[in-house]
Scaffold this active site. Structure first.
Site, mmCIF file in Angstrom:
data_model
loop_
_atom_site.group_PDB
_atom_site.id
_atom_site.type_symbol
_atom_site.label_atom_id
_atom_site.label_comp_id
_atom_site.label_asym_id
_atom_site.label_seq_id
_atom_site.Cartn_x
_atom_site.Cartn_y
_atom_site.Cartn_z
ATOM 1 N N LYS A 44 0.154 -4.449 4.366
ATOM 2 C CA LYS A 44 -0.577 -4.265 5.571
ATOM 3 C C LYS A 44 -0.673 -5.929 6.322
ATOM 4 C CE LYS A 44 -4.472 -1.996 7.812
ATOM 5 N NZ LYS A 44 -5.388 -1.105 7.729
ATOM 6 N N TYR A 94 1.513 2.652 -1.939
ATOM 7 C CA TYR A 94 2.745 3.273 -1.045
ATOM 8 C C TYR A 94 2.440 4.746 -1.325
ATOM 9 C CZ TYR A 94 7.175 4.735 0.810
ATOM 10 O OH TYR A 94 7.955 5.432 1.417
ATOM 11 N N ASP A 138 -14.666 8.601 9.480
ATOM 12 C CA ASP A 138 -13.622 8.552 10.278
ATOM 13 C C ASP A 138 -12.426 9.477 9.776
ATOM 14 O OD1 ASP A 138 -11.467 6.331 12.149
ATOM 15 O OD2 ASP A 138 -12.395 8.045 12.677
ATOM 16 N N ASP A 156 -7.553 3.876 5.330
ATOM 17 C CA ASP A 156 -7.871 3.176 6.706
ATOM 18 C C ASP A 156 -9.471 3.157 6.633
ATOM 19 O OD1 ASP A 156 -7.278 3.365 10.180
ATOM 20 O OD2 ASP A 156 -8.433 1.870 8.928
HETATM 21 C C1 LIG Z 1 5.233 6.376 7.626
HETATM 22 C C2 LIG Z 1 5.738 6.672 6.252
HETATM 23 N N1 LIG Z 1 6.967 7.466 6.100
HETATM 24 N N2 LIG Z 1 6.848 7.697 4.825
HETATM 25 C C3 LIG Z 1 8.119 8.571 4.355
HETATM 26 C C4 LIG Z 1 6.200 6.923 4.270
HETATM 27 C C5 LIG Z 1 5.285 6.430 5.060
HETATM 28 C C6 LIG Z 1 4.040 5.608 4.704
HETATM 29 N N3 LIG Z 1 3.228 5.116 5.608
HETATM 30 C C7 LIG Z 1 2.315 4.412 4.823
HETATM 31 C C8 LIG Z 1 1.318 3.789 5.001
HETATM 32 C C9 LIG Z 1 0.958 3.379 6.497
HETATM 33 C C10 LIG Z 1 1.947 3.385 7.517
HETATM 34 N N4 LIG Z 1 1.175 3.189 8.803
HETATM 35 N N5 LIG Z 1 0.084 3.265 8.660
HETATM 36 C C11 LIG Z 1 -0.953 3.641 9.684
HETATM 37 C C12 LIG Z 1 -1.552 2.226 9.937
HETATM 38 C C13 LIG Z 1 -0.806 1.024 10.261
HETATM 39 C C14 LIG Z 1 -1.623 -0.019 10.374
HETATM 40 C C15 LIG Z 1 -2.976 -0.063 10.228
HETATM 41 C C16 LIG Z 1 -3.534 1.046 9.819
HETATM 42 C C17 LIG Z 1 -3.144 2.353 9.849
HETATM 43 C C18 LIG Z 1 -0.310 3.471 7.268
HETATM 44 C C19 LIG Z 1 0.472 3.168 4.146
HETATM 45 CL CL1 LIG Z 1 -0.896 2.254 4.359
HETATM 46 C C20 LIG Z 1 0.687 3.554 2.720
HETATM 47 N N6 LIG Z 1 1.965 4.126 2.504
HETATM 48 C C21 LIG Z 1 2.654 4.701 3.614
HETATM 49 N N7 LIG Z 1 3.604 5.355 3.406
#
Ligand SMILES: Cc1nn(C)cc1-c1nc2c(-c3cnn(Cc4ccccc4)c3)c(Cl)cnc2[nH]1
Length: 286
Positions: A44, A94, A138, A156
């Site tokens: 992030k 992840y 939240d 989050d």
């Molecule tokens: C999208 C997605 N598609 N697939 C197949 C896997 C994912 C995936 N996303 C994540 C994510 C992920 C992505 N966006 N977000 C939302 C967000 C972004 C910025 C600030 C706060 C919240 C979380 C994470 Cl942290 C951690 N793991 C993740 N995996």
């Protein structure tokens, strides 16, 4: 770090940056691979200039300090963080299953067996947080990811709060649909606010929209205050009973977490044996 293990000083060059996964208020999340270990993590990236007020800086520090201390199968891990001139980077677990709310948008409603499985896991995550005097505040589909084996991952912690001696916090936060009545009448709140949100979340998963969904914010607030709950035909009696015991205006009347996981709806619908076996599997691999 405190327990004597050397905290590695990461830099962005330690990682091969892959697909963008999502974007939040303050930056993007990328799927990245650590070059030496080949470990896949979510990175992030937060733009420092976007953290423009002391309050936002405090919120970010709170997210980092809270999440880095937490180790639970249903809570997204924060492995570490580092920064360069422009950005702060959070090394997050992840979650291959992606965001739950996208799944809910696609499926419209979830089968009660899947929903009950998520409620059971969320109860485990919330019991862990509350035992550390942490209120999430939240709980909503946007803050829930799906990990390996379909395991729920609460994420989050930007809005979490550590319960201080004053116990009662009054800062307004979260989307209106999930807002608890005690937030509206400014009487302050405690960890029972997570029980209200758990009820709203359960309702939304099996009905397809939150219980107080309305055309206008005023109507939503009015419904939250008058607490009119209505269910579609399809909702089972056990589901209605559990949701009605969580969505209570009086926080002390809400069903405590240890009773929720013993409720007939969870017992009959959540496959707790399979979920507990999945916990075992990830405990072995971490
Ligand atoms: C999208 C997605 N598609 N697939 C197949 C896997 C994912 C995936 N996303 C994540 C994510 C992920 C992505 N966006 N977000 C939302 C967000 C972004 C910025 C600030 C706060 C919240 C979380 C994470 Cl942290 C951690 N793991 C993740 N995996």
């Amino acid at each position: 770090t405190a327990n004597g293990t050397r905290q590695h000083q990461w830099t962005i060059n330690d990682f091969e940056v892959g697909a963008p996964l999502g974007r939040g208020r303050f930056g993007h999340v990328y799927c990245v691979r650590e070059k030496k270990s080949k470990y896949i993590v979510a990175l992030k990236a937060i733009i420092k200039d976007q953290i423009s007020t002391p309050r936002l800086a405090k919120q970010l520090i709170s997210e980092i300090s809270i999440q880095s201390r937490l180790k639970h199968p249903n809570i997204l891990r924060l492995y570490g963080f580092f920064h360069d001139d422009q950005r702060i980077f959070l090394l997050l677990e992840y979650a291959p299953g992606g965001e739950l709310y996208r799944r809910m948008q696609k499926e419209k409603i979830l089968r009660e067996s899947e929903a009950a499985g998520y409620v059971y896991q969320l109860c485990n995550a919330l019991s862990y947080l509350h035992s550390k005097q942490i209120i999430h505040r939240d709980i909503k589909p946007e803050n829930i990811l799906i990990g390996v084996y379909g395991i729920l991952k609460l994420a989050d912690f930007g809005w979490s709060a550590e319960r201080t001696e004053t116990n009662k916090r009054t800062t307004l936060c979260g989307t209106l649909d999930y807002l608890a009545p005690e937030m509206l009448n400014g009487s302050g709140y405690d960890e029972k606010i997570d029980l209200w949100c758990l009820g709203v979340f359960t309702y939304e998963m099996i009905v397809g929209k939150p219980p107080f969904d309305s055309q206008t914010q005023q109507d939503t607030i009015r419904l939250i205050r008058t607490n009119e709950l209505s269910f579609p035909q399809a909702a089972s009696n056990h589901a209605r009973d559990l949701i009605s015991q969580l969505i209570r205006r009086n926080p002390s009347e809400r069903m405590p977490l240890n009773e929720v996981i013993q409720h007939q709806w969870i017992i009959e619908n959540a496959n707790m044996k399979a979920i507990d076996e999945n916990y075992e599997k990830i405990n072995k691999s971490t």
